[in-house]
Design an enzyme around this catalytic site. Structure first.
Site, PDB file in Angstrom:
ATOM      1  N   ASN A   1      73.113 -17.869  41.662  1.00 34.68           N
ATOM      2  CA  ASN A   1      74.472 -19.514  41.088  1.00 34.68           C
ATOM      3  C   ASN A   1      73.510 -20.579  40.965  1.00 34.68           C
ATOM      4  O   ASN A   1      74.316 -21.460  40.185  1.00 34.68           O
ATOM      5  CB  ASN A   1      74.968 -19.868  41.983  1.00 34.68           C
TER       6      ASN A   1
ATOM      7  N   HIS B   1      82.129 -16.011  40.001  1.00 31.80           N
ATOM      8  CA  HIS B   1      80.928 -16.021  41.096  1.00 31.80           C
ATOM      9  C   HIS B   1      81.937 -16.349  42.640  1.00 31.80           C
ATOM     10  O   HIS B   1      81.080 -16.135  43.293  1.00 31.80           O
ATOM     11  CB  HIS B   1      80.388 -16.567  41.154  1.00 31.80           C
TER      12      HIS B   1
ATOM     13  N   HIS C   1      82.911 -12.827  28.390  1.00 38.90           N
ATOM     14  CA  HIS C   1      81.330 -13.503  28.377  1.00 38.90           C
ATOM     15  C   HIS C   1      81.871 -13.501  26.453  1.00 38.90           C
ATOM     16  O   HIS C   1      80.381 -14.835  26.361  1.00 38.90           O
ATOM     17  CB  HIS C   1      80.235 -12.301  28.377  1.00 38.90           C
TER      18      HIS C   1
ATOM     19  N   ARG D   1      84.028 -19.002  35.013  1.00 41.64           N
ATOM     20  CA  ARG D   1      82.675 -17.757  35.896  1.00 41.64           C
ATOM     21  C   ARG D   1      82.542 -18.453  37.262  1.00 41.64           C
ATOM     22  O   ARG D   1      82.199 -17.480  38.121  1.00 41.64           O
ATOM     23  CB  ARG D   1      81.226 -18.593  34.865  1.00 41.64           C
TER      24      ARG D   1
END
Length: 294
Positions: A96, A68, A194, A64
């Site tokens: 975040n 990001h 995910h 992740r």
């Protein structure tokens, strides 16, 4: 092998996302450090083995973290920069605040600096660590083109504006992904990331409580699954509770995420927007194994 070929699509999408515009990416190439730091990837892999062995749940957060980073200004490690008195950095933006793994990145970077000072960029470290996190979670491997440059600009406002929100509908998600050169198939495939990790209660609690005037909970959620989530997430203000994004398999990189979403057992509303529009059209068409989950 249908399952293997499907799982390999995520790395390909990550490579598309990783092929960001300058300054994050100049001429990326596999083996970029073959002369300047020939053991770079081996050093990262060795340290990642130790990290994931000690904390298997970090595989998802490290993947992740790379995602990001890449979605704002490209893959330039700007997500690692700290805020200053005059600037609020990406890592402090609302989307975040739940990011984890910064200490692991520092640990790996320190090993690289000891072996090859001022050579391997932090952006490349994030990319390699994301790949190794997937591999160590029993997922596929892929060659990582390297040569990214570290960015010097980091903006919380940009992060808040550009990262895909959990509540986004398909038109918004499609627009956000298109701005990064990704199409709807990439969106469906990248959502499969995910399969790893957990999420804090506030990111999905609005689906469990006071959803609408006619429903206390989101009717698109499987009722038994919703009841189970409520036993963990007591209110929309519960900031401490974590739930598995891929129940029963959140430490393993596999296809069970899609199976759970098809059964209406996914945490985020965006999951169902994705399923409704092109789960069958895109993912089913490209990954025949999913024909068996309906």
């Amino acid at each position: 092998m249908a399952i293997k070929s499907c799982l390999l699509v995520l790395p390909l999408a990550l490579l598309l996302l990783g092929g960001s515009p300058p300054p994050a990416a100049a001429q990326l190439e596999v083996g970029y450090y073959s002369k300047t730091c020939p053991n770079a990837e081996a050093i990262v892999r060795n340290e990642m083995n130790k990290i994931i062995s000690a904390a298997p749940s970090l595989a998802g957060p490290l993947l992740r973290l790379h995602f990001h980073d890449c979605f704002v200004r490209g893959c330039d490690a700007s997500v690692l920069l700290n805020s200053t008195n005059g600037n609020k950095a990406e890592r402090d933006a609302k989307p975040n605040r739940s990011l984890r793994g910064f200490g692991s990145v520092e640990r790996v970077k320190a090993k690289l600096e000891a072996a090859c000072p001022n050579t391997v960029s932090c952006a490349d470290v994030l990319a390699i660590m994301a790949r190794d996190a997937v591999v160590l979670a029993k997922g596929p491997t892929w060659p990582v083109p390297l040569g990214r440059r570290d960015g010097k600009v980091s903006s919380a406002t940009e992060a808040a504006d550009q990262l895909p929100p959990a509540f986004a509908d398909v038109p918004l998600l499609t627009k956000i992904f298109a701005s990064n050169g990704l199409d709807v198939k990439d969106l469906a495939v990248l959502s499969g990331a995910h399969t790893l990790g957990t999420a804090h209660c506030p990111s999905y609690a609005d689906r469990l409580y006071n959803f609408s005037s006619g429903h206390s909970a989101d009717p698109s959620l499987d009722s038994e699954y919703a009841d189970r989530l409520r036993t963990r997430c007591k209110s929309v203000d519960d900031t401490a509770t974590l739930s598995e994004m891929d129940p029963g398999s959140y430490r393993t990189f596999d296809t069970s995420y899609y199976r759970n979403v098809a059964k209406r057992r996914g945490l985020f509303q965006a999951y169902y927007n994705i399923v409704d529009v092109f789960f069958v059209i895109r993912v089913h068409a490209n990954c025949q194994v999913y024909a068996r989950i309906a």
